[in-house]
Design an enzyme around this catalytic site. Structure first.
Site, PDB file in Angstrom:
ATOM      1  N   THR A 125       0.826  -1.210   0.000  1.00 20.38           N
ATOM      2  CA  THR A 125       0.000   0.000   0.000  1.00 20.38           C
ATOM      3  C   THR A 125       0.863   1.265   0.000  1.00 20.38           C
ATOM      4  OG1 THR A 125      -1.424   1.314   1.468  1.00 20.38           O
ATOM      5  CG2 THR A 125      -0.157  -0.397   2.521  1.00 20.38           C
ATOM      6  N   ASP A 126       0.304   2.341  -0.538  1.00 21.92           N
ATOM      7  CA  ASP A 126       1.008   3.632  -0.493  1.00 21.92           C
ATOM      8  C   ASP A 126       1.112   4.169   0.936  1.00 21.92           C
ATOM      9  OD1 ASP A 126      -1.662   4.364  -0.086  1.00 21.92           O
ATOM     10  OD2 ASP A 126      -1.717   5.879  -1.670  1.00 21.92           O
ATOM     11  N   GLU A 127       0.339   3.556   1.853  1.00 22.68           N
ATOM     12  CA  GLU A 127       0.352   4.067   3.231  1.00 22.68           C
ATOM     13  C   GLU A 127       1.712   3.844   3.911  1.00 22.68           C
ATOM     14  OE1 GLU A 127      -3.213   3.573   5.547  1.00 22.68           O
ATOM     15  OE2 GLU A 127      -4.418   3.289   3.743  1.00 22.68           O
ATOM     16  N   TYR A 153      -1.522  -0.338  11.143  1.00 19.68           N
ATOM     17  CA  TYR A 153      -1.741  -0.996   9.842  1.00 19.68           C
ATOM     18  C   TYR A 153      -0.576  -0.722   8.903  1.00 19.68           C
ATOM     19  CZ  TYR A 153      -3.320  -1.407   4.990  1.00 19.68           C
ATOM     20  OH  TYR A 153      -3.389  -1.696   3.648  1.00 19.68           O
ATOM     21  N   SER A 154      -0.274   0.566   8.680  1.00 22.93           N
ATOM     22  CA  SER A 154       0.775   0.854   7.694  1.00 22.93           C
ATOM     23  C   SER A 154       2.137   0.368   8.174  1.00 22.93           C
ATOM     24  CB  SER A 154       0.803   2.348   7.344  1.00 22.93           C
ATOM     25  OG  SER A 154       0.965   3.152   8.479  1.00 22.93           O
ATOM     26  N   SER A 156       2.677  -2.331   9.904  1.00 18.73           N
ATOM     27  CA  SER A 156       2.757  -3.784   9.675  1.00 18.73           C
ATOM     28  C   SER A 156       2.947  -4.080   8.188  1.00 18.73           C
ATOM     29  CB  SER A 156       1.506  -4.488  10.218  1.00 18.73           C
ATOM     30  OG  SER A 156       0.353  -4.116   9.483  1.00 18.73           O
ATOM     31  N   LYS A 157       2.335  -3.296   7.310  1.00 22.99           N
ATOM     32  CA  LYS A 157       2.524  -3.506   5.874  1.00 22.99           C
ATOM     33  C   LYS A 157       3.959  -3.153   5.470  1.00 22.99           C
ATOM     34  CE  LYS A 157      -0.129  -4.526   3.147  1.00 22.99           C
ATOM     35  NZ  LYS A 157      -0.521  -5.885   2.656  1.00 22.99           N
ATOM     36  N   ASN A 182      -5.608   4.122  -2.669  1.00 20.58           N
ATOM     37  CA  ASN A 182      -6.937   3.619  -2.249  1.00 20.58           C
ATOM     38  C   ASN A 182      -7.731   3.076  -3.429  1.00 20.58           C
ATOM     39  OD1 ASN A 182      -6.102   5.513  -0.082  1.00 20.58           O
ATOM     40  ND2 ASN A 182      -8.108   5.003   0.741  1.00 20.58           N
ATOM     41  N   PRO A 208     -20.657   9.568   8.644  1.00 23.55           N
ATOM     42  CA  PRO A 208     -19.587  10.134   9.466  1.00 23.55           C
ATOM     43  C   PRO A 208     -18.388  10.548   8.623  1.00 23.55           C
ATOM     44  CG  PRO A 208     -19.593   7.729   9.667  1.00 23.55           C
ATOM     45  CD  PRO A 208     -20.712   8.095   8.740  1.00 23.55           C
ATOM     46  N   ARG A 217      -7.183  11.453  -0.737  1.00 20.81           N
ATOM     47  CA  ARG A 217      -6.785  10.112  -1.144  1.00 20.81           C
ATOM     48  C   ARG A 217      -6.753  10.077  -2.668  1.00 20.81           C
ATOM     49  NH1 ARG A 217      -5.550  10.294   3.388  1.00 20.81           N
ATOM     50  NH2 ARG A 217      -5.997   8.871   5.104  1.00 20.81           N
ATOM     51  N   ASP A 275     -11.908  13.469  14.549  1.00 19.33           N
ATOM     52  CA  ASP A 275     -10.946  12.959  13.579  1.00 19.33           C
ATOM     53  C   ASP A 275     -10.312  11.649  14.047  1.00 19.33           C
ATOM     54  OD1 ASP A 275      -9.597  12.956  11.222  1.00 19.33           O
ATOM     55  OD2 ASP A 275      -8.476  14.799  11.578  1.00 19.33           O
ATOM     56  N   HIS A 279      -4.336  10.688  11.687  1.00 17.96           N
ATOM     57  CA  HIS A 279      -4.948  10.647  10.342  1.00 17.96           C
ATOM     58  C   HIS A 279      -4.020  11.240   9.280  1.00 17.96           C
ATOM     59  CE1 HIS A 279      -9.010  11.428   8.094  1.00 17.96           C
ATOM     60  NE2 HIS A 279      -8.191  10.634   7.431  1.00 17.96           N
TER      61      HIS A 279
HETATM   62  P1  NAD Z   1      -9.944  -6.990   2.732  1.00 20.93           P
HETATM   63  O1  NAD Z   1      -9.883  -6.619   4.177  1.00 20.93           O
HETATM   64  O2  NAD Z   1     -11.172  -6.723   1.947  1.00 20.93           O
HETATM   65  O3  NAD Z   1      -9.630  -8.555   2.575  1.00 20.93           O
HETATM   66  C1  NAD Z   1      -8.623  -9.207   3.294  1.00 20.93           C
HETATM   67  C2  NAD Z   1      -8.792 -10.705   3.092  1.00 20.93           C
HETATM   68  O4  NAD Z   1      -7.728 -11.374   3.772  1.00 20.93           O
HETATM   69  C3  NAD Z   1     -10.101 -11.258   3.669  1.00 20.93           C
HETATM   70  O5  NAD Z   1     -10.704 -12.146   2.749  1.00 20.93           O
HETATM   71  C4  NAD Z   1      -9.653 -12.001   4.925  1.00 20.93           C
HETATM   72  O6  NAD Z   1     -10.489 -13.117   5.248  1.00 20.93           O
HETATM   73  C5  NAD Z   1      -8.262 -12.444   4.517  1.00 20.93           C
HETATM   74  N1  NAD Z   1      -7.397 -12.672   5.680  1.00 20.93           N
HETATM   75  C6  NAD Z   1      -7.193 -11.834   6.741  1.00 20.93           C
HETATM   76  N2  NAD Z   1      -6.343 -12.408   7.611  1.00 20.93           N
HETATM   77  C7  NAD Z   1      -5.980 -13.604   7.070  1.00 20.93           C
HETATM   78  C8  NAD Z   1      -5.117 -14.635   7.501  1.00 20.93           C
HETATM   79  N3  NAD Z   1      -4.439 -14.555   8.659  1.00 20.93           N
HETATM   80  N4  NAD Z   1      -4.947 -15.714   6.696  1.00 20.93           N
HETATM   81  C9  NAD Z   1      -5.632 -15.818   5.526  1.00 20.93           C
HETATM   82  N5  NAD Z   1      -6.491 -14.875   5.089  1.00 20.93           N
HETATM   83  C10 NAD Z   1      -6.648 -13.774   5.852  1.00 20.93           C
HETATM   84  O7  NAD Z   1      -8.672  -6.294   2.067  1.00 20.93           O
HETATM   85  P2  NAD Z   1      -8.481  -5.597   0.645  1.00 20.93           P
HETATM   86  O8  NAD Z   1      -8.958  -4.212   0.723  1.00 20.93           O
HETATM   87  O9  NAD Z   1      -8.967  -6.508  -0.404  1.00 20.93           O
HETATM   88  O10 NAD Z   1      -6.891  -5.535   0.579  1.00 20.93           O
HETATM   89  C11 NAD Z   1      -6.127  -6.607   0.023  1.00 20.93           C
HETATM   90  C12 NAD Z   1      -4.653  -6.247   0.086  1.00 20.93           C
HETATM   91  O11 NAD Z   1      -4.423  -5.051  -0.652  1.00 20.93           O
HETATM   92  C13 NAD Z   1      -4.158  -5.976   1.502  1.00 20.93           C
HETATM   93  O12 NAD Z   1      -2.876  -6.560   1.634  1.00 20.93           O
HETATM   94  C14 NAD Z   1      -4.077  -4.459   1.587  1.00 20.93           C
HETATM   95  O13 NAD Z   1      -3.066  -4.066   2.474  1.00 20.93           O
HETATM   96  C15 NAD Z   1      -3.751  -4.099   0.159  1.00 20.93           C
HETATM   97  N6  NAD Z   1      -4.220  -2.759  -0.276  1.00 20.93           N
HETATM   98  C16 NAD Z   1      -5.529  -2.410  -0.147  1.00 20.93           C
HETATM   99  C17 NAD Z   1      -5.953  -1.176  -0.613  1.00 20.93           C
HETATM  100  C18 NAD Z   1      -7.401  -0.745  -0.525  1.00 20.93           C
HETATM  101  O14 NAD Z   1      -7.730   0.386  -0.880  1.00 20.93           O
HETATM  102  N7  NAD Z   1      -8.323  -1.609  -0.111  1.00 20.93           N
HETATM  103  C19 NAD Z   1      -5.037  -0.299  -1.209  1.00 20.93           C
HETATM  104  C20 NAD Z   1      -3.704  -0.700  -1.330  1.00 20.93           C
HETATM  105  C21 NAD Z   1      -3.321  -1.939  -0.864  1.00 20.93           C
HETATM  106  P1  TYD Z   2     -10.604   4.315   4.557  1.00 24.70           P
HETATM  107  O1  TYD Z   2     -11.591   3.856   3.547  1.00 24.70           O
HETATM  108  O2  TYD Z   2     -10.662   3.748   5.941  1.00 24.70           O
HETATM  109  O3  TYD Z   2      -9.165   4.100   3.904  1.00 24.70           O
HETATM  110  P2  TYD Z   2      -7.692   4.629   4.419  1.00 24.70           P
HETATM  111  O4  TYD Z   2      -7.802   5.128   5.792  1.00 24.70           O
HETATM  112  O5  TYD Z   2      -6.898   3.362   4.347  1.00 24.70           O
HETATM  113  O6  TYD Z   2      -7.272   5.659   3.436  1.00 24.70           O
HETATM  114  O7  TYD Z   2     -10.723   5.888   4.677  1.00 24.70           O
HETATM  115  C1  TYD Z   2     -10.563   6.732   3.549  1.00 24.70           C
HETATM  116  C2  TYD Z   2     -10.597   8.155   4.043  1.00 24.70           C
HETATM  117  O8  TYD Z   2     -11.909   8.433   4.526  1.00 24.70           O
HETATM  118  C3  TYD Z   2      -9.655   8.422   5.208  1.00 24.70           C
HETATM  119  O9  TYD Z   2      -9.117   9.735   5.074  1.00 24.70           O
HETATM  120  C4  TYD Z   2     -10.544   8.348   6.424  1.00 24.70           C
HETATM  121  C5  TYD Z   2     -11.888   8.836   5.903  1.00 24.70           C
HETATM  122  N1  TYD Z   2     -13.076   8.240   6.551  1.00 24.70           N
HETATM  123  C6  TYD Z   2     -14.085   9.071   7.022  1.00 24.70           C
HETATM  124  O10 TYD Z   2     -14.014  10.303   6.938  1.00 24.70           O
HETATM  125  N2  TYD Z   2     -15.182   8.484   7.601  1.00 24.70           N
HETATM  126  C7  TYD Z   2     -15.304   7.132   7.732  1.00 24.70           C
HETATM  127  O11 TYD Z   2     -16.328   6.657   8.307  1.00 24.70           O
HETATM  128  C8  TYD Z   2     -14.270   6.293   7.218  1.00 24.70           C
HETATM  129  C9  TYD Z   2     -14.344   4.799   7.345  1.00 24.70           C
HETATM  130  C10 TYD Z   2     -13.173   6.895   6.629  1.00 24.70           C
END
Ligand code: NAD
Ligand code: TYD
Length: 340
Positions: A125-127, A153-154, A156-157, A182, A208, A217, A275, A279
């Site tokens: 992730t870009d985070e 989160y970020s 750990s990634k 995102n 919210p 984002r 907030d 953030h």
């Molecule tokens: P998500 O939360 O929708 O899905 C995560 C999946 O991983 C779920 O199906 C869950 O059951 C599975 N999982 C969690 N813990 C597990 C474990 N211990 N063993 C096996 N499976 C497990 O996540 P997402 O949004 O689809 O993100 C997928 C990947 O992309 C992540 O690594 C995230 O960091 C990365 N990513 C997401 C975004 C975003 O905007 N959603 C952006 C950049 C990178």
């Molecule tokens: P989110 O979808 O949780 O992704 P990330 O924090 O990984 O970027 O949130 C996107 C943006 O929206 C982030 O700036 C936080 C904000 N946000 C809200 O303002 N309200 C909400 O209820 C949520 C979940 C996020």
């Protein structure tokens, strides 16, 4: 080719599985997923009809189960989506993030070494780059930007990324990493901003918005991300990081207003709330490297993608309703009753 997709019952992983089944019908896909609260097997209903697709339930941090899987399936490629992904949850409970995102990634890479996997692709992730200021729009994250994390989160990634690069350097494991901005699209769990806004607004519930909604984002349609991962895991250079982004920066309040407009709902639903701690102000990706080396470019304009996404949630009320009611967690038992 045999590909193990971990975390494929989640948002991006399930979209990626559909992308692979469509674009690489000769490959065999195995989804390995623990089905945590974020995993939803019903998202893979269509995939389960394909002969070259199978699902295995398991935890990426479970060494024995992972070894058995690799021994049985002999994967050529492992692509790791499995993760705890919600920043707000990482603030409430960081431990599960450390276990899945760091130990889980390491467990998969150990098995990849042992079983001679040809490519281990880490979905990051870009985070990991931290935040950019709001008043310097010319600044963007490149692959050279130092890691500087804000949330558990970020952090750990970022740890998983560093481990992956160390496995390349020390053991020669053929890893690649994509760091994406995102995503939005179908099958996203309704705790994240865009599906949360759609599902709440559809029911006329308050929305919210953290702080004043000024955080920025860089939104990318999920299928464009899937195309980027597919290119990098097959053709990208080993040991390299590729940024992936949409050139599509929006403030949160702009995103919320766009969705309300599409749904024909009033802005009076917006409720500014306290907030998020730590953030990040702004994320913005410079995707020059993947564009130049692999010819990738985002294909979906935000206005089109958000329209498709809103329509998808409206048309898939049962998928959403089952999540909101908690019923989606029974899907595995129903799906597999008498089959295992
Ligand atoms: P998500 O939360 O929708 O899905 C995560 C999946 O991983 C779920 O199906 C869950 O059951 C599975 N999982 C969690 N813990 C597990 C474990 N211990 N063993 C096996 N499976 C497990 O996540 P997402 O949004 O689809 O993100 C997928 C990947 O992309 C992540 O690594 C995230 O960091 C990365 N990513 C997401 C975004 C975003 O905007 N959603 C952006 C950049 C990178
Ligand atoms: P989110 O979808 O949780 O992704 P990330 O924090 O990984 O970027 O949130 C996107 C943006 O929206 C982030 O700036 C936080 C904000 N946000 C809200 O303002 N309200 C909400 O209820 C949520 C979940 C996020």
């Amino acid at each position: 080719m045999t590909i193990i997709v971990t975390g494929g019952a989640g948002f991006i992983g399930s979209n990626f599985i559909y992308y692979e089944l469509k674009n690489h019908p000769q490959d065999r896909i195995i989804c390995y997923d623990a089905l945590t609260y974020a995993g939803n097997l019903s998202s893979l209903k269509g995939a389960l009809e394909y002969k070259n697709f199978s699902f295995v339930r398991g935890d990426i941090a479970d060494e024995k189960a992972v070894d058995e899987l690799f021994e049985r399936e002999k994967p050529d490629i492992v692509v790791n989506f499995a993760a705890e992904t919600h920043v707000d949850r990482s603030i409430l409970n960081p431990a599960s993030f450390t276990k899945t995102n760091i130990i889980g990634t390491q467990t998969l890479m150990d098995a990849s070494r042992e079983f001679g996997v040809k490519r281990f692709h880490q979905v990051s992730t870009d985070e990991v780059y931290g935040e950019l200021p709001l008043d310097k729009p010319e600044l963007m994250f490149t692959e050279e930007t130092p890691i500087h994390t804000s949330s558990p989160y970020s952090a750990s990634k970022a740890s998983a990324d560093l481990l992956a690069l160390s496995y390349y350097r020390t053991f020669g494991l053929p890893v690649s990493i994509t760091r994406c901005s995102n995503n939005y699209g179908s099958y996203q769990f309704p705790e994240k901003l865009i599906p949360l806004v759609i599902s709440r607004a559809a029911e006329d519930k308050p929305i919210p918005v953290y702080g004043r909604g000024e955080n920025v984002r860089d939104w990318l349609y999920v299928m464009d991300h899937c195309a980027a991962i597919d290119l990098v895991m097959r053709l990208g250079r080993e040991g390299e990081v590729y940024n992936v982004g949409g050139h599509n920066e929006k403030t949160n309040i702009e995103v919320v207003r766009t969705i309300l407009k599409k749904l024909g709902k009033p802005e009076s639903l917006i409720s500014f709330v306290k907030d998020r701690p730590g953030h990040d102000k702004r994320y913005a990706i410079d995707a020059f490297k993947i564009e130049k080396e692999l010819g990738w470019k985002p294909q979906t304009r935000f206005d089109d993608g958000i329209g498709l996404t809103v329509d998808w949630y409206l048309e898939n009320g049962k998928w959403l309703g089952d999540i909101l009611a908690g019923d989606y967690r029974n899907y595995y038992d129903k799906m597999y009753a008498g089959r295992m």
